[in-house]
Scaffold this motif. Structure first.
Motif, PDB file in Angstrom:
ATOM      1  N   GLY A  19     -18.064 -21.213 -32.982  1.00  0.00           N
ATOM      2  CA  GLY A  19     -16.625 -21.151 -33.163  1.00  0.00           C
ATOM      3  C   GLY A  19     -16.019 -19.769 -32.974  1.00  0.00           C
ATOM      4  O   GLY A  19     -15.005 -19.443 -33.591  1.00  0.00           O
ATOM      5  N   ILE A  20     -16.616 -18.974 -32.113  1.00  0.00           N
ATOM      6  CA  ILE A  20     -16.064 -17.647 -31.836  1.00  0.00           C
ATOM      7  C   ILE A  20     -14.773 -17.835 -31.047  1.00  0.00           C
ATOM      8  O   ILE A  20     -14.750 -18.499 -30.020  1.00  0.00           O
ATOM      9  CB  ILE A  20     -17.089 -16.781 -31.084  1.00  0.00           C
ATOM     10  CG1 ILE A  20     -18.267 -16.492 -32.024  1.00  0.00           C
ATOM     11  CG2 ILE A  20     -16.457 -15.503 -30.568  1.00  0.00           C
ATOM     12  CD1 ILE A  20     -19.440 -15.826 -31.387  1.00  0.00           C
ATOM     13  N   SER A  21     -13.709 -17.250 -31.553  1.00  0.00           N
ATOM     14  CA  SER A  21     -12.397 -17.522 -30.965  1.00  0.00           C
ATOM     15  C   SER A  21     -11.948 -16.470 -29.952  1.00  0.00           C
ATOM     16  O   SER A  21     -10.989 -16.698 -29.221  1.00  0.00           O
ATOM     17  CB  SER A  21     -11.349 -17.617 -32.071  1.00  0.00           C
ATOM     18  OG  SER A  21     -11.311 -16.411 -32.820  1.00  0.00           O
ATOM     19  N   ARG A  22     -12.633 -15.331 -29.913  1.00  0.00           N
ATOM     20  CA  ARG A  22     -12.236 -14.275 -28.986  1.00  0.00           C
ATOM     21  C   ARG A  22     -13.476 -13.544 -28.500  1.00  0.00           C
ATOM     22  O   ARG A  22     -14.336 -13.169 -29.285  1.00  0.00           O
ATOM     23  CB  ARG A  22     -11.309 -13.298 -29.692  1.00  0.00           C
ATOM     24  CG  ARG A  22     -10.831 -12.174 -28.823  1.00  0.00           C
ATOM     25  CD  ARG A  22      -9.805 -11.372 -29.579  1.00  0.00           C
ATOM     26  NE  ARG A  22      -9.901  -9.992 -29.155  1.00  0.00           N
ATOM     27  CZ  ARG A  22      -9.073  -9.056 -29.525  1.00  0.00           C
ATOM     28  NH1 ARG A  22      -8.088  -9.321 -30.339  1.00  0.00           N
ATOM     29  NH2 ARG A  22      -9.221  -7.842 -29.102  1.00  0.00           N
ATOM     30  N   VAL A  23     -13.557 -13.327 -27.186  1.00  0.00           N
ATOM     31  CA  VAL A  23     -14.664 -12.592 -26.571  1.00  0.00           C
ATOM     32  C   VAL A  23     -14.068 -11.421 -25.808  1.00  0.00           C
ATOM     33  O   VAL A  23     -13.213 -11.608 -24.941  1.00  0.00           O
ATOM     34  CB  VAL A  23     -15.486 -13.498 -25.621  1.00  0.00           C
ATOM     35  CG1 VAL A  23     -16.578 -12.702 -24.940  1.00  0.00           C
ATOM     36  CG2 VAL A  23     -16.085 -14.676 -26.387  1.00  0.00           C
ATOM     37  N   GLY A  34     -19.621 -17.181 -17.992  1.00  0.00           N
ATOM     38  CA  GLY A  34     -18.872 -18.376 -18.354  1.00  0.00           C
ATOM     39  C   GLY A  34     -17.460 -18.148 -18.847  1.00  0.00           C
ATOM     40  O   GLY A  34     -16.968 -18.910 -19.689  1.00  0.00           O
ATOM     41  N   GLU A  35     -16.796 -17.161 -18.325  1.00  0.00           N
ATOM     42  CA  GLU A  35     -15.443 -16.858 -18.789  1.00  0.00           C
ATOM     43  C   GLU A  35     -14.474 -18.028 -18.615  1.00  0.00           C
ATOM     44  O   GLU A  35     -13.711 -18.356 -19.529  1.00  0.00           O
ATOM     45  CB  GLU A  35     -14.884 -15.645 -18.057  1.00  0.00           C
ATOM     46  CG  GLU A  35     -15.623 -14.376 -18.342  1.00  0.00           C
ATOM     47  CD  GLU A  35     -15.123 -13.225 -17.501  1.00  0.00           C
ATOM     48  OE1 GLU A  35     -13.911 -13.169 -17.194  1.00  0.00           O
ATOM     49  OE2 GLU A  35     -15.956 -12.373 -17.143  1.00  0.00           O
ATOM     50  N   ARG A  41     -12.026 -23.949 -23.001  1.00  0.00           N
ATOM     51  CA  ARG A  41     -12.290 -24.473 -24.340  1.00  0.00           C
ATOM     52  C   ARG A  41     -11.468 -23.776 -25.419  1.00  0.00           C
ATOM     53  O   ARG A  41     -11.704 -23.958 -26.605  1.00  0.00           O
ATOM     54  CB  ARG A  41     -13.778 -24.345 -24.667  1.00  0.00           C
ATOM     55  CG  ARG A  41     -14.712 -25.100 -23.722  1.00  0.00           C
ATOM     56  CD  ARG A  41     -14.663 -26.614 -23.877  1.00  0.00           C
ATOM     57  NE  ARG A  41     -14.964 -27.049 -25.209  1.00  0.00           N
ATOM     58  CZ  ARG A  41     -16.172 -27.392 -25.653  1.00  0.00           C
ATOM     59  NH1 ARG A  41     -17.198 -27.363 -24.842  1.00  0.00           N
ATOM     60  NH2 ARG A  41     -16.335 -27.767 -26.907  1.00  0.00           N
ATOM     61  N   GLY A  42     -10.479 -22.966 -25.006  1.00  0.00           N
ATOM     62  CA  GLY A  42      -9.539 -22.373 -25.951  1.00  0.00           C
ATOM     63  C   GLY A  42      -9.939 -21.024 -26.517  1.00  0.00           C
ATOM     64  O   GLY A  42      -9.297 -20.534 -27.454  1.00  0.00           O
ATOM     65  N   VAL A  43     -10.966 -20.404 -25.977  1.00  0.00           N
ATOM     66  CA  VAL A  43     -11.396 -19.088 -26.450  1.00  0.00           C
ATOM     67  C   VAL A  43     -10.578 -18.017 -25.735  1.00  0.00           C
ATOM     68  O   VAL A  43     -10.383 -18.077 -24.520  1.00  0.00           O
ATOM     69  CB  VAL A  43     -12.908 -18.877 -26.191  1.00  0.00           C
ATOM     70  CG1 VAL A  43     -13.339 -17.472 -26.581  1.00  0.00           C
ATOM     71  CG2 VAL A  43     -13.730 -19.928 -26.920  1.00  0.00           C
ATOM     72  N   GLU A  44     -10.088 -17.051 -26.490  1.00  0.00           N
ATOM     73  CA  GLU A  44      -9.383 -15.918 -25.885  1.00  0.00           C
ATOM     74  C   GLU A  44     -10.434 -15.012 -25.242  1.00  0.00           C
ATOM     75  O   GLU A  44     -11.393 -14.595 -25.894  1.00  0.00           O
ATOM     76  CB  GLU A  44      -8.607 -15.147 -26.948  1.00  0.00           C
ATOM     77  CG  GLU A  44      -7.889 -13.939 -26.406  1.00  0.00           C
ATOM     78  CD  GLU A  44      -7.253 -13.092 -27.486  1.00  0.00           C
ATOM     79  OE1 GLU A  44      -6.617 -12.086 -27.101  1.00  0.00           O
ATOM     80  OE2 GLU A  44      -7.383 -13.394 -28.680  1.00  0.00           O
ATOM     81  N   VAL A  45     -10.252 -14.697 -23.972  1.00  0.00           N
ATOM     82  CA  VAL A  45     -11.179 -13.837 -23.242  1.00  0.00           C
ATOM     83  C   VAL A  45     -10.416 -12.595 -22.794  1.00  0.00           C
ATOM     84  O   VAL A  45      -9.402 -12.694 -22.107  1.00  0.00           O
ATOM     85  CB  VAL A  45     -11.783 -14.572 -22.017  1.00  0.00           C
ATOM     86  CG1 VAL A  45     -12.650 -13.634 -21.200  1.00  0.00           C
ATOM     87  CG2 VAL A  45     -12.572 -15.795 -22.467  1.00  0.00           C
ATOM     88  N   VAL A  46     -10.914 -11.429 -23.200  1.00  0.00           N
ATOM     89  CA  VAL A  46     -10.301 -10.151 -22.861  1.00  0.00           C
ATOM     90  C   VAL A  46     -11.315  -9.358 -22.042  1.00  0.00           C
ATOM     91  O   VAL A  46     -12.424  -9.108 -22.500  1.00  0.00           O
ATOM     92  CB  VAL A  46      -9.925  -9.355 -24.129  1.00  0.00           C
ATOM     93  CG1 VAL A  46      -9.336  -8.010 -23.763  1.00  0.00           C
ATOM     94  CG2 VAL A  46      -8.996 -10.160 -25.016  1.00  0.00           C
TER      95      VAL A  46
END
Length: 75
Positions: A19-23, A34-35, A41-46
């Protein structure tokens, strides 16, 4: 989660499983993982596109191509 590179498939799965919400990714030029799937899947990717991260990976690839090519599609 903070990582030097774009996460591989296994790390991508671990992010979703736990359940990590931000990478936050140091750089994704030497390896693109896999960005897109994380974003889907709703994960914030920075992506920082950090020069020092890229240079570190380029140095590793140059010095140890036999290790790098084990797990990547890098030429």
């Amino acid at each position: 989660m903070y990582t030097t590179l774009s996460p591989c498939d296994m790390c991508t799965g671990a992010c979703l499983l736990y359940g990590i919400s931000r990478v936050v990714i140091g750089e994704n030029r030497t390896f693109l993982g896999g960005e897109a799937y994380l974003k889907q899947r709703g994960v914030e990717v920075v992506v920082l596109d950090d020069t020092s991260c890229r240079e570190l990976m380029e140095q590793f690839i140059d010095e140890s191509p036999e290790l790098w090519c084990i797990d990547s599609s890098y030429p």
